[in-house]
Design a protein around this motif. Sequence first.
Motif, PDB file in Angstrom:
ATOM      1  N   ILE A  43     -40.393-103.183   7.163  1.00 50.16           N
ATOM      2  CA  ILE A  43     -41.265-104.257   6.682  1.00 50.16           C
ATOM      3  C   ILE A  43     -42.697-104.014   7.138  1.00 50.16           C
ATOM      4  N   LYS A  44     -42.847-103.554   8.365  1.00 52.68           N
ATOM      5  CA  LYS A  44     -44.180-103.265   8.929  1.00 52.68           C
ATOM      6  C   LYS A  44     -44.916-102.216   8.116  1.00 52.68           C
ATOM      7  N   PHE A  45     -44.171-101.268   7.530  1.00 50.97           N
ATOM      8  CA  PHE A  45     -44.789-100.189   6.777  1.00 50.97           C
ATOM      9  C   PHE A  45     -44.731-100.400   5.273  1.00 50.97           C
ATOM     10  N   GLY A  46     -44.593-101.644   4.843  1.00 51.84           N
ATOM     11  CA  GLY A  46     -44.736-101.946   3.426  1.00 51.84           C
ATOM     12  C   GLY A  46     -43.459-102.102   2.641  1.00 51.84           C
ATOM     13  N   GLY A  47     -42.301-101.914   3.270  1.00 49.10           N
ATOM     14  CA  GLY A  47     -41.034-102.159   2.591  1.00 49.10           C
ATOM     15  C   GLY A  47     -40.629-101.112   1.575  1.00 49.10           C
ATOM     16  N   SER A  48     -41.092 -99.874   1.699  1.00 55.22           N
ATOM     17  CA  SER A  48     -40.722 -98.814   0.768  1.00 55.22           C
ATOM     18  C   SER A  48     -39.207 -98.602   0.776  1.00 55.22           C
ATOM     19  N   GLN A  49     -38.635 -98.393  -0.401  1.00 56.30           N
ATOM     20  CA  GLN A  49     -37.189 -98.181  -0.503  1.00 56.30           C
ATOM     21  C   GLN A  49     -36.757 -96.885   0.182  1.00 56.30           C
ATOM     22  N   LEU A  50     -37.641 -95.907   0.220  1.00 55.34           N
ATOM     23  CA  LEU A  50     -37.289 -94.625   0.814  1.00 55.34           C
ATOM     24  C   LEU A  50     -37.358 -94.651   2.334  1.00 55.34           C
ATOM     25  N   PHE A  51     -38.213 -95.526   2.901  1.00 56.17           N
ATOM     26  CA  PHE A  51     -38.371 -95.587   4.352  1.00 56.17           C
ATOM     27  C   PHE A  51     -37.074 -96.074   4.991  1.00 56.17           C
ATOM     28  N   GLY A  52     -36.511 -95.266   5.889  1.00 55.34           N
ATOM     29  CA  GLY A  52     -35.295 -95.658   6.590  1.00 55.34           C
ATOM     30  C   GLY A  52     -34.038 -95.541   5.754  1.00 55.34           C
ATOM     31  N   ASN A  53     -34.142 -94.989   4.534  1.00 52.43           N
ATOM     32  CA  ASN A  53     -32.963 -94.803   3.692  1.00 52.43           C
ATOM     33  C   ASN A  53     -32.176 -93.582   4.186  1.00 52.43           C
ATOM     34  N   GLU A  54     -30.940 -93.800   4.622  1.00 57.29           N
ATOM     35  CA  GLU A  54     -30.132 -92.715   5.176  1.00 57.29           C
ATOM     36  C   GLU A  54     -29.635 -91.775   4.077  1.00 57.29           C
ATOM     37  N   HIS A 107     -33.648 -85.177  10.404  1.00 57.64           N
ATOM     38  CA  HIS A 107     -34.152 -85.583   9.077  1.00 57.64           C
ATOM     39  C   HIS A 107     -33.122 -86.444   8.334  1.00 57.64           C
ATOM     40  N   SER A 108     -32.661 -87.476   8.993  1.00 56.34           N
ATOM     41  CA  SER A 108     -31.591 -88.307   8.442  1.00 56.34           C
ATOM     42  C   SER A 108     -32.066 -89.235   7.333  1.00 56.34           C
ATOM     43  N   PHE A 109     -33.377 -89.478   7.256  1.00 54.47           N
ATOM     44  CA  PHE A 109     -33.903 -90.481   6.336  1.00 54.47           C
ATOM     45  C   PHE A 109     -34.764 -89.844   5.242  1.00 54.47           C
ATOM     46  N   SER A 110     -34.806 -90.522   4.107  1.00 57.78           N
ATOM     47  CA  SER A 110     -35.617 -90.027   2.990  1.00 57.78           C
ATOM     48  C   SER A 110     -37.096 -90.037   3.330  1.00 57.78           C
ATOM     49  N   ASP A 111     -37.516 -90.985   4.171  1.00 61.35           N
ATOM     50  CA  ASP A 111     -38.920 -91.078   4.574  1.00 61.35           C
ATOM     51  C   ASP A 111     -39.001 -91.751   5.937  1.00 61.35           C
ATOM     52  N   GLY A 112     -39.999 -91.357   6.743  1.00 59.80           N
ATOM     53  CA  GLY A 112     -40.266 -92.035   8.008  1.00 59.80           C
ATOM     54  C   GLY A 112     -39.528 -91.493   9.205  1.00 59.80           C
ATOM     55  N   ASN A 113     -39.006 -90.270   9.142  1.00 61.99           N
ATOM     56  CA  ASN A 113     -38.186 -89.739  10.233  1.00 61.99           C
ATOM     57  C   ASN A 113     -38.917 -89.736  11.576  1.00 61.99           C
ATOM     58  N   LYS A 114     -40.156 -89.245  11.601  1.00 63.46           N
ATOM     59  CA  LYS A 114     -40.888 -89.165  12.866  1.00 63.46           C
ATOM     60  C   LYS A 114     -41.250 -90.549  13.385  1.00 63.46           C
ATOM     61  N   ARG A 115     -41.685 -91.428  12.485  1.00 64.84           N
ATOM     62  CA  ARG A 115     -42.032 -92.789  12.912  1.00 64.84           C
ATOM     63  C   ARG A 115     -40.818 -93.526  13.468  1.00 64.84           C
TER      64      ARG A 115
END
Length: 328
Positions: free
Chosen positions: A207-218, A258-266
């Motif tokens: 939510i903090k980073f805009g709610g992108s569907q790819l962020f945190g998607n396993e 690299h478990s997530f589609s986006d945001g792995n380092k964050r």
Amino acid sequence: MVNQIEIYKSLDNKIELNVSLDQGTVWLNRQQISILFDRDIKTIGKHVNNVFEEGELDKKSVVANFATTATDGKTYHVDFYNLDVIISVGYRVKSKQGTQFRQWATQRLNDYLVKGYAINEKRLKEAENKFQELKQAVSLLESIATTKAITGDEAQGLLKVLGDYAFALDVLDQYDHQTLKIVESDNREVFRISYTEAKKAIEGLKIKFGGSQLFGNEKDDSFKGSLETIYQTFDGKELYTTIEEKAAHLLYFVTKNHSFSDGNKRIAAFLFVWFLDRNALLYYLGNKVIDDNALVALTLMIAESKSDDKDMMVKVVVNLINNRKVQS
């Protein structure tokens, strides 16, 4: 307000664009994108709309409205699109010019990332010791930038997560000389990270980073495996006996898998400080023990490190956590 303007010229000098640099990325409007790829604005508009309608990119994260002065002298607010959109459109129109522009933009963003720290030296000189830590962090980033193009978004996202933390970089010379060791600690574990709680924490970060569907998607089950690994046992005993070792391995595995589609380092950096905080190790004598620039550098170092360097990278992290004892 745009921070910086760079002039882009194609190799044949047939294209010249004023490219805006802001928020750690580059920005072009539709007219500029049409010039870049030699397509009419309607065609570019169709491809841009498809990028959003197909869910390839989240519109809120990649579109900005900048004030622009037109040829008639009047100021208009115009939509600009960041490098992610430009690259996506380039693939769709199959333009070789897109590859050249991406390479140019990546180099400019690397320069912007490293030199940006130097530009902000006045603000960061509030304490001389912090300034020295910053120089070391920049040195690390420069060495990484020579091996991989690091996007401005990547660095900016990390800094958003790590905005408040403070600890020193004193042990990095030991890393260079391969003399680091892990010292046993007497800290007692009060929190064991679970998959369910970690996922809830990541949703909050999403939510903090805009709610992108790819962020945190396993993408697979590797994230769950990363969490299980830090508690693995051999002959009835835990392989990683201290909280510091568990935290270091958590940062390492989530970054590298690299478990997530986006945001792995964050996500890795966030879970690292969250895990320390839940185990009452994020503060020492009233001070936060993790510095944002140091953790950005460490996360990028881990991402670029070879698998053979795993043990040494873990030792670096553990020793940096424990460095608070030396300072006091």
